[in-house]
Scaffold this active site. Structure first.
Site, PDB file in Angstrom:
ATOM      1  N   ARG A   1     -26.192 -24.552 -15.637  1.00  0.00           N
ATOM      2  CA  ARG A   1     -26.672 -23.979 -16.921  1.00  0.00           C
ATOM      3  C   ARG A   1     -28.191 -24.038 -17.076  1.00  0.00           C
ATOM      4  NH1 ARG A   1     -22.043 -26.462 -19.662  1.00  0.00           N
ATOM      5  NH2 ARG A   1     -20.417 -24.884 -19.679  1.00  0.00           N
TER       6      ARG A   1
ATOM      7  N   LYS B   1     -38.112 -12.586 -17.142  1.00  0.00           N
ATOM      8  CA  LYS B   1     -36.963 -11.733 -16.803  1.00  0.00           C
ATOM      9  C   LYS B   1     -36.543 -12.075 -15.383  1.00  0.00           C
ATOM     10  CE  LYS B   1     -37.252  -7.477 -19.483  1.00  0.00           C
ATOM     11  NZ  LYS B   1     -37.519  -6.028 -19.388  1.00  0.00           N
TER      12      LYS B   1
ATOM     13  N   GLU C   1     -48.119  -1.050 -11.379  1.00  0.00           N
ATOM     14  CA  GLU C   1     -47.793  -1.808 -12.605  1.00  0.00           C
ATOM     15  C   GLU C   1     -49.066  -2.047 -13.419  1.00  0.00           C
ATOM     16  OE1 GLU C   1     -44.906  -2.503 -13.915  1.00  0.00           O
ATOM     17  OE2 GLU C   1     -43.415  -2.958 -12.383  1.00  0.00           O
TER      18      GLU C   1
ATOM     19  N   LYS D   1     -49.374  -9.037 -20.930  1.00  0.00           N
ATOM     20  CA  LYS D   1     -47.940  -9.330 -20.878  1.00  0.00           C
ATOM     21  C   LYS D   1     -47.588 -10.483 -21.821  1.00  0.00           C
ATOM     22  CE  LYS D   1     -43.843  -9.508 -18.176  1.00  0.00           C
ATOM     23  NZ  LYS D   1     -43.163  -9.197 -16.945  1.00  0.00           N
TER      24      LYS D   1
ATOM     25  N   GLU E   1     -36.751  -8.872 -25.724  1.00  0.00           N
ATOM     26  CA  GLU E   1     -36.784  -7.414 -25.767  1.00  0.00           C
ATOM     27  C   GLU E   1     -35.986  -6.824 -26.934  1.00  0.00           C
ATOM     28  OE1 GLU E   1     -37.150  -5.566 -21.782  1.00  0.00           O
ATOM     29  OE2 GLU E   1     -35.686  -4.130 -22.529  1.00  0.00           O
TER      30      GLU E   1
ATOM     31  N   ARG F   1     -41.201  -5.763 -26.736  1.00  0.00           N
ATOM     32  CA  ARG F   1     -41.195  -5.912 -25.270  1.00  0.00           C
ATOM     33  C   ARG F   1     -40.728  -4.647 -24.542  1.00  0.00           C
ATOM     34  NH1 ARG F   1     -39.653 -11.128 -21.550  1.00  0.00           N
ATOM     35  NH2 ARG F   1     -40.188 -10.111 -19.605  1.00  0.00           N
TER      36      ARG F   1
ATOM     37  N   ASN G   1     -41.369  -1.459 -20.358  1.00  0.00           N
ATOM     38  CA  ASN G   1     -40.520  -0.654 -19.486  1.00  0.00           C
ATOM     39  C   ASN G   1     -41.054   0.763 -19.301  1.00  0.00           C
ATOM     40  OD1 ASN G   1     -38.648  -2.771 -19.247  1.00  0.00           O
ATOM     41  ND2 ASN G   1     -37.721  -2.216 -21.209  1.00  0.00           N
TER      42      ASN G   1
ATOM     43  N   HIS H   1     -40.127   2.910 -16.375  1.00  0.00           N
ATOM     44  CA  HIS H   1     -39.146   2.153 -15.595  1.00  0.00           C
ATOM     45  C   HIS H   1     -37.727   2.731 -15.604  1.00  0.00           C
ATOM     46  CE1 HIS H   1     -42.269  -0.750 -15.017  1.00  0.00           C
ATOM     47  NE2 HIS H   1     -41.466  -1.602 -14.420  1.00  0.00           N
TER      48      HIS H   1
ATOM     49  N   HIS I   1     -36.109   3.050 -12.057  1.00  0.00           N
ATOM     50  CA  HIS I   1     -34.922   2.326 -11.600  1.00  0.00           C
ATOM     51  C   HIS I   1     -33.871   3.296 -11.056  1.00  0.00           C
ATOM     52  CE1 HIS I   1     -35.814  -1.556 -14.113  1.00  0.00           C
ATOM     53  NE2 HIS I   1     -36.634  -1.362 -13.112  1.00  0.00           N
TER      54      HIS I   1
ATOM     55  N   HIS J   1     -41.021  -0.615  -5.558  1.00  0.00           N
ATOM     56  CA  HIS J   1     -40.827  -0.586  -7.009  1.00  0.00           C
ATOM     57  C   HIS J   1     -42.021   0.093  -7.694  1.00  0.00           C
ATOM     58  CE1 HIS J   1     -39.536  -1.769 -10.968  1.00  0.00           C
ATOM     59  NE2 HIS J   1     -40.667  -2.411 -11.185  1.00  0.00           N
TER      60      HIS J   1
HETATM   61  P1  NAD Z   1     -41.088  -7.624  -2.884  1.00  0.00           P
HETATM   62  O1  NAD Z   1     -40.750  -8.884  -3.492  1.00  0.00           O
HETATM   63  O2  NAD Z   1     -40.006  -6.838  -2.217  1.00  0.00           O
HETATM   64  O3  NAD Z   1     -42.271  -7.855  -1.854  1.00  0.00           O
HETATM   65  C1  NAD Z   1     -42.754  -6.760  -1.117  1.00  0.00           C
HETATM   66  C2  NAD Z   1     -42.938  -7.103   0.354  1.00  0.00           C
HETATM   67  O4  NAD Z   1     -44.147  -7.833   0.507  1.00  0.00           O
HETATM   68  C3  NAD Z   1     -41.847  -7.960   0.952  1.00  0.00           C
HETATM   69  O5  NAD Z   1     -41.531  -7.500   2.230  1.00  0.00           O
HETATM   70  C4  NAD Z   1     -42.490  -9.342   1.029  1.00  0.00           C
HETATM   71  O6  NAD Z   1     -41.976 -10.161   1.994  1.00  0.00           O
HETATM   72  C5  NAD Z   1     -43.915  -8.974   1.336  1.00  0.00           C
HETATM   73  N1  NAD Z   1     -44.873  -9.986   0.947  1.00  0.00           N
HETATM   74  C6  NAD Z   1     -44.855 -10.779  -0.130  1.00  0.00           C
HETATM   75  N2  NAD Z   1     -45.960 -11.514  -0.218  1.00  0.00           N
HETATM   76  C7  NAD Z   1     -46.699 -11.206   0.871  1.00  0.00           C
HETATM   77  C8  NAD Z   1     -47.955 -11.638   1.348  1.00  0.00           C
HETATM   78  N3  NAD Z   1     -48.701 -12.506   0.668  1.00  0.00           N
HETATM   79  N4  NAD Z   1     -48.417 -11.116   2.514  1.00  0.00           N
HETATM   80  C9  NAD Z   1     -47.674 -10.210   3.195  1.00  0.00           C
HETATM   81  N5  NAD Z   1     -46.492  -9.747   2.781  1.00  0.00           N
HETATM   82  C10 NAD Z   1     -46.006 -10.241   1.635  1.00  0.00           C
HETATM   83  O7  NAD Z   1     -41.732  -6.606  -3.929  1.00  0.00           O
HETATM   84  P2  NAD Z   1     -42.616  -6.815  -5.223  1.00  0.00           P
HETATM   85  O8  NAD Z   1     -43.315  -5.540  -5.404  1.00  0.00           O
HETATM   86  O9  NAD Z   1     -43.377  -8.072  -5.193  1.00  0.00           O
HETATM   87  O10 NAD Z   1     -41.536  -6.995  -6.381  1.00  0.00           O
HETATM   88  C11 NAD Z   1     -40.637  -5.960  -6.719  1.00  0.00           C
HETATM   89  C12 NAD Z   1     -39.473  -6.568  -7.446  1.00  0.00           C
HETATM   90  O11 NAD Z   1     -39.951  -7.158  -8.667  1.00  0.00           O
HETATM   91  C13 NAD Z   1     -38.417  -5.575  -7.824  1.00  0.00           C
HETATM   92  O12 NAD Z   1     -37.156  -6.142  -7.587  1.00  0.00           O
HETATM   93  C14 NAD Z   1     -38.607  -5.397  -9.315  1.00  0.00           C
HETATM   94  O13 NAD Z   1     -37.428  -5.035  -9.976  1.00  0.00           O
HETATM   95  C15 NAD Z   1     -39.076  -6.760  -9.715  1.00  0.00           C
HETATM   96  N6  NAD Z   1     -39.844  -6.820 -10.971  1.00  0.00           N
HETATM   97  C16 NAD Z   1     -39.475  -7.764 -11.860  1.00  0.00           C
HETATM   98  C17 NAD Z   1     -40.183  -7.893 -13.036  1.00  0.00           C
HETATM   99  C18 NAD Z   1     -39.825  -8.986 -14.002  1.00  0.00           C
HETATM  100  O14 NAD Z   1     -40.359  -9.009 -15.105  1.00  0.00           O
HETATM  101  N7  NAD Z   1     -38.967  -9.899 -13.629  1.00  0.00           N
HETATM  102  C19 NAD Z   1     -41.274  -7.055 -13.298  1.00  0.00           C
HETATM  103  C20 NAD Z   1     -41.614  -6.100 -12.344  1.00  0.00           C
HETATM  104  C21 NAD Z   1     -40.893  -5.990 -11.171  1.00  0.00           C
HETATM  105  N1  GLY Z   2     -41.315  -5.765 -16.457  1.00  0.00           N
HETATM  106  C1  GLY Z   2     -40.722  -5.606 -17.749  1.00  0.00           C
HETATM  107  C2  GLY Z   2     -40.702  -6.854 -18.546  1.00  0.00           C
HETATM  108  O1  GLY Z   2     -41.081  -7.916 -18.103  1.00  0.00           O
HETATM  109  O2  GLY Z   2     -40.267  -6.819 -19.669  1.00  0.00           O
END
Ligand code: NAD
Ligand code: GLY
Length: 361
Positions: A120, A142, A184, A233, A243, A247, A251, A254, A258, A271
């Site tokens: 939990r 998130k 972003e 943010k 949200e 918030r 999006n 987005h 998505h 992404h």
């Molecule tokens: P990712 O996590 O897939 O990373 C992209 C690539 O970069 C991967 O292959 C990773 O191994 C590589 N990488 C990471 N750090 C590195 C470094 N320092 N040097 C070399 N390579 C490196 O992609 P991302 O763009 O970081 O994240 C996308 C994800 O985040 C999606 O799933 C998206 O839905 C999510 N997201 C979440 C939120 C949230 O609020 N939680 C907000 C925006 C996006």
């Molecule tokens: N990336 C959207 C949020 O954090 O709300």
């Protein structure tokens, strides 16, 4: 701007720090140990495979402290979530233990969801290593995994205990992933005035004026961009963690993004690239509805182009994308909810008019 930013989540009476520095990556493990007194508690580090290959040795975590997650959005799935939980059980993690995410948004999201649900909820620490994770996914709580039906459909709002941003990680990020983070950042420029932040950062103009330095990865500019985006943010999330209202503006672009990621099986676009397409779509849609004038639409297109986004040769089946958008978690009673631009830096929520959307391209 300070190198430590405090986040206050009023609804939970919770505070957490975001540290940002250029310390030696070698020191990170010790730093986290010291801050969290892990010598008397257990933890598991979930790290992306690529990040492990580059930084595994330098970081110095022992092999039995690690869960290595393969790369790609496709890995943000239920099976891996289950494997992380099993690893927590095997290691005997308890409620005083922590999960540490070292990687991009994929690692952060799945690890956070495991931390939110194991017993939990246990401690959760974010070490973002992509630009996108630094400016967006590591902050705000998130956490989620994808399902067969779509992206982030199972998840929680679960704030980390701390976020450690080390700009040195960004040196090894390839250009495509760097640009993915920039998408972003562009989003924040398009929504800045609606974020209700304490300051006017003028992000839109900053991006426009300093585009080439930013594309050249000038660290002074990257540092500033990360700080501004985090401040924006936080301004939003502290007022509306779950949200319920404000918030939703985060999006922007987005809902379409998505759907695009899903229809291409998460293999064609990063992404950030998908978000750039989503913003392009929504600017055209808003212009068609006369919500924005031609001048603002053109300005937005120019900014997207300047940063190398939007390739006109791609044509997407809007009808199929709409079918996926209908399953989006933001859809209510078959009404697809989208964030629309209204003026430079301002956005508002509305229901997507499907007929108009079908005639955009
Ligand atoms: P990712 O996590 O897939 O990373 C992209 C690539 O970069 C991967 O292959 C990773 O191994 C590589 N990488 C990471 N750090 C590195 C470094 N320092 N040097 C070399 N390579 C490196 O992609 P991302 O763009 O970081 O994240 C996308 C994800 O985040 C999606 O799933 C998206 O839905 C999510 N997201 C979440 C939120 C949230 O609020 N939680 C907000 C925006 C996006
Ligand atoms: N990336 C959207 C949020 O954090 O709300």
């Amino acid at each position: 701007m300070p190198n430590k930013i405090e986040v206050e989540i009023k609804e939970k009476n919770k505070f957490y720090p975001i540290y940002m520095d250029m310390e030696y990556i070698e020191n990170l493990r010790e730093r986290i140990y010291k801050d969290f007194n892990f010598k008397c508690s257990k933890f598991l580090v979930v790290i992306s495979e690529r990040v492990y290959k580059i930084y595994g040795k330098i970081l110095g975590f022992k092999s039995d402290e690690l869960f290595i997650l393969k790369d790609g959005e496709i890995e943000k799935n239920f099976k891996n979530y289950q494997k992380i939980l099993q690893c927590c059980e095997k290691k005997g993690l308890d409620r005083k233990s922590a999960l540490i995410a070292v990687g991009g948004g994929v690692v952060g999201d799945i690890t956070g969801f495991a931390a939110a649900t194991y017993m939990r909820g246990i401690h959760f620490i974010q070490v973002p290593t992509t630009l996108l994770a630094c400016v967006d996914s590591s902050v705000g709580g998130k956490v989620a995994i994808d399902t067969d039906y779509g992206k982030n459909l199972v998840g929680a709002f679960y704030q980390p205990d701390a976020v450690y941003i080390n700009l040195n990680f960004l040196n090894t990020l390839d250009d495509r992933q760097y640009k993915s983070g920039l998408a972003e950042i562009l989003k924040y420029a398009f929504i800045e005035k609606s974020c209700e932040a304490r300051f006017d950062y003028g992000l839109y103009d900053f991006l426009s004026v300093h585009c080439s330095k930013i594309l050249d990865r000038d660290l002074r500019f990257i540092e500033k961009l990360i700080k501004v985006c985090i401040e924006l943010k936080i301004a939003v999330v502290t007022k509306d963690e779950k949200e319920a209202g404000l918030r939703k503006i985060l999006n922007f672009g987005h809902t379409y993004a998505h759907a695009l990621e899903k229809i291409t099986n998460y293999r064609t676009f990063t992404h950030g690239e998908a978000v750039a397409y989503g913003m392009h779509f929504i600017f055209n849609y808003a212009h068609k509805l006369k919500l924005i004038d031609a001048n603002y639409k053109e300005m937005a297109m120019v900014l997207l182009h300047k940063f190398g986004f939007y390739d006109k040769t791609f044509k997407f089946p809007t009808d199929k994308l709409i079918k996926i958008m209908l399953k989006d978690k933001k859809t209510e009673d078959d009404n697809i909810k989208v964030i629309l631009p209204t003026m430079k830096g301002y956005v508002k929520e509305d229901t997507l008019d499907i007929q108009t959307a079908l005639n955009i391209f």
